[in-house]
Design a protein around this motif. Sequence first.
Motif, PDB file in Angstrom:
ATOM      1  N   ARG A  84      24.102  19.059 -18.931  1.00 12.60           N
ATOM      2  CA  ARG A  84      22.838  19.778 -18.738  1.00 12.60           C
ATOM      3  C   ARG A  84      21.682  18.993 -19.356  1.00 12.60           C
ATOM      4  NH1 ARG A  84      26.569  22.027 -16.797  1.00 12.60           N
ATOM      5  NH2 ARG A  84      26.057  20.369 -15.339  1.00 12.60           N
ATOM      6  N   ALA A  85      21.924  18.372 -20.484  1.00 13.34           N
ATOM      7  CA  ALA A  85      20.862  17.582 -21.130  1.00 13.34           C
ATOM      8  C   ALA A  85      20.480  16.390 -20.267  1.00 13.34           C
ATOM      9  CB  ALA A  85      21.330  17.117 -22.508  1.00 13.34           C
ATOM     10  N   VAL A  86      21.488  15.704 -19.739  1.00 10.62           N
ATOM     11  CA  VAL A  86      21.232  14.545 -18.887  1.00 10.62           C
ATOM     12  C   VAL A  86      20.496  14.970 -17.616  1.00 10.62           C
ATOM     13  CG1 VAL A  86      22.373  12.838 -17.410  1.00 10.62           C
ATOM     14  CG2 VAL A  86      23.110  13.125 -19.786  1.00 10.62           C
ATOM     15  N   GLU A  87      20.890  16.106 -17.035  1.00 13.22           N
ATOM     16  CA  GLU A  87      20.199  16.609 -15.846  1.00 13.22           C
ATOM     17  C   GLU A  87      18.742  16.929 -16.153  1.00 13.22           C
ATOM     18  OE1 GLU A  87      22.497  19.995 -14.775  1.00 13.22           O
ATOM     19  OE2 GLU A  87      24.128  18.828 -13.889  1.00 13.22           O
ATOM     20  N   THR A  88      18.488  17.514 -17.315  1.00 14.34           N
ATOM     21  CA  THR A  88      17.127  17.898 -17.678  1.00 14.34           C
ATOM     22  C   THR A  88      16.234  16.673 -17.864  1.00 14.34           C
ATOM     23  OG1 THR A  88      17.926  19.923 -18.751  1.00 14.34           O
ATOM     24  CG2 THR A  88      15.736  19.147 -19.373  1.00 14.34           C
ATOM     25  N   VAL A  89      16.737  15.688 -18.595  1.00 13.09           N
ATOM     26  CA  VAL A  89      15.963  14.458 -18.790  1.00 13.09           C
ATOM     27  C   VAL A  89      15.743  13.766 -17.446  1.00 13.09           C
ATOM     28  CG1 VAL A  89      15.916  12.182 -19.884  1.00 13.09           C
ATOM     29  CG2 VAL A  89      16.784  14.159 -21.158  1.00 13.09           C
ATOM     30  N   GLY A  90      16.790  13.712 -16.635  1.00 14.16           N
ATOM     31  CA  GLY A  90      16.671  13.068 -15.328  1.00 14.16           C
ATOM     32  C   GLY A  90      15.660  13.757 -14.429  1.00 14.16           C
ATOM     33  N   ALA A  91      15.639  15.095 -14.463  1.00 15.84           N
ATOM     34  CA  ALA A  91      14.689  15.837 -13.629  1.00 15.84           C
ATOM     35  C   ALA A  91      13.256  15.526 -14.043  1.00 15.84           C
ATOM     36  CB  ALA A  91      14.953  17.336 -13.735  1.00 15.84           C
ATOM     37  N   TYR A  92      13.019  15.433 -15.363  1.00 14.77           N
ATOM     38  CA  TYR A  92      11.671  15.095 -15.826  1.00 14.77           C
ATOM     39  C   TYR A  92      11.283  13.684 -15.384  1.00 14.77           C
ATOM     40  CZ  TYR A  92       7.865  13.351 -18.557  1.00 14.77           C
ATOM     41  OH  TYR A  92       6.676  12.753 -18.904  1.00 14.77           O
ATOM     42  N   VAL A  93      12.181  12.738 -15.614  1.00 19.05           N
ATOM     43  CA  VAL A  93      11.879  11.343 -15.293  1.00 19.05           C
ATOM     44  C   VAL A  93      11.591  11.193 -13.803  1.00 19.05           C
ATOM     45  CG1 VAL A  93      12.844   9.008 -15.190  1.00 19.05           C
ATOM     46  CG2 VAL A  93      13.153  10.402 -17.251  1.00 19.05           C
ATOM     47  N   THR A  94      12.436  11.784 -12.955  1.00 14.82           N
ATOM     48  CA  THR A  94      12.243  11.687 -11.514  1.00 14.82           C
ATOM     49  C   THR A  94      10.919  12.318 -11.088  1.00 14.82           C
ATOM     50  OG1 THR A  94      14.623  11.692 -11.071  1.00 14.82           O
ATOM     51  CG2 THR A  94      13.173  12.355  -9.271  1.00 14.82           C
ATOM     52  N   GLY A  95      10.633  13.521 -11.592  1.00  9.31           N
ATOM     53  CA  GLY A  95       9.400  14.200 -11.221  1.00  9.31           C
ATOM     54  C   GLY A  95       8.164  13.459 -11.670  1.00  9.31           C
ATOM     55  N   ALA A  96       8.191  12.958 -12.901  1.00  7.42           N
ATOM     56  CA  ALA A  96       7.024  12.239 -13.422  1.00  7.42           C
ATOM     57  C   ALA A  96       6.787  10.950 -12.653  1.00  7.42           C
ATOM     58  CB  ALA A  96       7.217  11.949 -14.915  1.00  7.42           C
ATOM     59  N   ILE A  97       7.851  10.239 -12.324  1.00  7.31           N
ATOM     60  CA  ILE A  97       7.717   8.987 -11.583  1.00  7.31           C
ATOM     61  C   ILE A  97       7.181   9.255 -10.179  1.00  7.31           C
ATOM     62  CG2 ILE A  97       9.050   7.149 -10.452  1.00  7.31           C
ATOM     63  CD1 ILE A  97      10.796   7.066 -12.977  1.00  7.31           C
ATOM     64  N   ARG A  98       7.723  10.270  -9.524  1.00  5.54           N
ATOM     65  CA  ARG A  98       7.251  10.581  -8.171  1.00  5.54           C
ATOM     66  C   ARG A  98       5.768  10.955  -8.176  1.00  5.54           C
ATOM     67  NH1 ARG A  98      12.349  14.034  -5.625  1.00  5.54           N
ATOM     68  NH2 ARG A  98      13.580  12.203  -5.013  1.00  5.54           N
ATOM     69  N   ARG A  99       5.353  11.697  -9.184  1.00  7.95           N
ATOM     70  CA  ARG A  99       3.943  12.081  -9.280  1.00  7.95           C
ATOM     71  C   ARG A  99       3.062  10.847  -9.472  1.00  7.95           C
ATOM     72  NH1 ARG A  99       0.322  13.414 -13.442  1.00  7.95           N
ATOM     73  NH2 ARG A  99      -1.196  15.026 -12.885  1.00  7.95           N
ATOM     74  N   GLU A 100       3.477   9.949 -10.341  1.00  7.26           N
ATOM     75  CA  GLU A 100       2.681   8.749 -10.595  1.00  7.26           C
ATOM     76  C   GLU A 100       2.599   7.871  -9.352  1.00  7.26           C
ATOM     77  OE1 GLU A 100       2.452   4.949 -13.698  1.00  7.26           O
ATOM     78  OE2 GLU A 100       3.977   6.510 -13.986  1.00  7.26           O
ATOM     79  N   ILE A 101       3.726   7.696  -8.674  1.00  6.42           N
ATOM     80  CA  ILE A 101       3.731   6.877  -7.463  1.00  6.42           C
ATOM     81  C   ILE A 101       2.869   7.522  -6.379  1.00  6.42           C
ATOM     82  CG2 ILE A 101       5.165   5.924  -5.622  1.00  6.42           C
ATOM     83  CD1 ILE A 101       5.465   4.510  -8.332  1.00  6.42           C
ATOM     84  N   ALA A 102       2.920   8.850  -6.276  1.00  5.80           N
ATOM     85  CA  ALA A 102       2.094   9.549  -5.288  1.00  5.80           C
ATOM     86  C   ALA A 102       0.613   9.302  -5.554  1.00  5.80           C
ATOM     87  CB  ALA A 102       2.394  11.048  -5.314  1.00  5.80           C
ATOM     88  N   HIS A 103       0.223   9.278  -6.824  1.00  8.33           N
ATOM     89  CA  HIS A 103      -1.173   9.000  -7.170  1.00  8.33           C
ATOM     90  C   HIS A 103      -1.547   7.568  -6.771  1.00  8.33           C
ATOM     91  CE1 HIS A 103      -2.142  12.341 -10.319  1.00  8.33           C
ATOM     92  NE2 HIS A 103      -1.588  12.805  -9.229  1.00  8.33           N
ATOM     93  N   LEU A 104      -0.648   6.624  -7.028  1.00  8.28           N
ATOM     94  CA  LEU A 104      -0.929   5.229  -6.673  1.00  8.28           C
ATOM     95  C   LEU A 104      -1.084   5.077  -5.163  1.00  8.28           C
ATOM     96  CD1 LEU A 104       1.566   3.393  -9.066  1.00  8.28           C
ATOM     97  CD2 LEU A 104      -0.918   3.517  -9.278  1.00  8.28           C
ATOM     98  N   ARG A 105      -0.226   5.771  -4.411  1.00  9.06           N
ATOM     99  CA  ARG A 105      -0.319   5.697  -2.956  1.00  9.06           C
ATOM    100  C   ARG A 105      -1.609   6.335  -2.455  1.00  9.06           C
ATOM    101  NH1 ARG A 105       6.024   7.356  -1.833  1.00  9.06           N
ATOM    102  NH2 ARG A 105       6.892   5.249  -2.021  1.00  9.06           N
ATOM    103  N   ALA A 106      -2.005   7.437  -3.080  1.00  9.12           N
ATOM    104  CA  ALA A 106      -3.241   8.105  -2.681  1.00  9.12           C
ATOM    105  C   ALA A 106      -4.440   7.194  -2.910  1.00  9.12           C
ATOM    106  CB  ALA A 106      -3.405   9.421  -3.447  1.00  9.12           C
ATOM    107  N   GLU A 107      -4.428   6.460  -4.013  1.00 12.11           N
ATOM    108  CA  GLU A 107      -5.521   5.520  -4.286  1.00 12.11           C
ATOM    109  C   GLU A 107      -5.604   4.466  -3.193  1.00 12.11           C
ATOM    110  OE1 GLU A 107      -5.331   3.813  -8.155  1.00 12.11           O
ATOM    111  OE2 GLU A 107      -5.592   5.719  -9.213  1.00 12.11           O
ATOM    112  N   ARG A 108      -4.455   3.948  -2.772  1.00 13.24           N
ATOM    113  CA  ARG A 108      -4.455   2.927  -1.728  1.00 13.24           C
ATOM    114  C   ARG A 108      -4.872   3.508  -0.372  1.00 13.24           C
ATOM    115  NH1 ARG A 108       0.314   1.111  -4.273  1.00 13.24           N
ATOM    116  NH2 ARG A 108       1.570   2.188  -2.709  1.00 13.24           N
ATOM    117  N   ASP A 109      -4.358   4.702  -0.072  1.00 14.58           N
ATOM    118  CA  ASP A 109      -4.634   5.307   1.237  1.00 14.58           C
ATOM    119  C   ASP A 109      -6.107   5.686   1.391  1.00 14.58           C
ATOM    120  OD1 ASP A 109      -1.982   5.025   1.847  1.00 14.58           O
ATOM    121  OD2 ASP A 109      -1.442   7.112   1.455  1.00 14.58           O
ATOM    122  N   THR A 110      -6.715   6.152   0.296  1.00 16.78           N
ATOM    123  CA  THR A 110      -8.110   6.601   0.368  1.00 16.78           C
ATOM    124  C   THR A 110      -9.106   5.523  -0.013  1.00 16.78           C
ATOM    125  OG1 THR A 110      -8.092   7.421  -1.921  1.00 16.78           O
ATOM    126  CG2 THR A 110      -7.390   8.959  -0.193  1.00 16.78           C
ATOM    127  N   GLY A 111      -8.615   4.502  -0.712  1.00  9.91           N
ATOM    128  CA  GLY A 111      -9.524   3.476  -1.206  1.00  9.91           C
ATOM    129  C   GLY A 111     -10.303   3.918  -2.423  1.00  9.91           C
TER     130      GLY A 111
END
Length: 229
Positions: A141-168
């Motif tokens: 459960r601990a590993v799942e919890t840490v993994g869920a945070y890491v995955t979610g945070a990374i996806r959010r950051e990458i989404a922001h980077l893509r939005a910057e490129r897409d919108t300029g």
Amino acid sequence: MTVWDRPEPPPHPVPLDRERIVAAAVALADEGGLEAVSVRKVAARLNAGPMRLYGYIATKQELFDLMVDEVQAEILPAERPADWREALRVLAHRTRQAALRHEWLADLLGARPGLGPNGLAVTEATLAALDGLTDVDTVLRAVETVGAYVTGAIRREIAHLRAERDTGLSERDWQRASGPHVTRMLATGRFPALARAVHDGTDVDAETSFATGLEWVLDAVAARLAPQP
């Protein structure tokens, strides 16, 4: 039978193997995302016929699995820290760094556990960090919890980077462009908590945000590991 268990075809006058196929696929994905990866495009990059690749991979999903396993080799540190918290911290930050180098990885994180040699090694290192400190279910459960945070945070950051490129627009430019609308909405008084966050909150960079959230999650794991009164 998984792709790692299936033998490769016999030698051919034009050299080809899974290592070259995966390297070409990773390069294509780094350049144009997962949508840039297909058996036909990988074959073209290698100057080979598409049908030849099917002797090494059966589906595009297998190709994705091999690509993820290849990048997971970048996540493993040379030495595993003895402290469980530092071990999980290092793995989390190295996962983020790998995703920033290979943004397509964010689209494949959180799926079924990787069964390739590097994926299994990452899973082993993650579980081993907590192994023996508590019962196995709490470790999972601990590993799942840490993994869920890491995955979610990374996806959010990458989404922001893509939005910057897409919108300029950079994040700062987007905030300036959206400022008048946000100001009008906050002035209605309907969003007091949001107003406090906008006016009084401290803006931090993505790395600081990731590190802070990770420490809070590790604090929660530490609380579970502490002896209960």
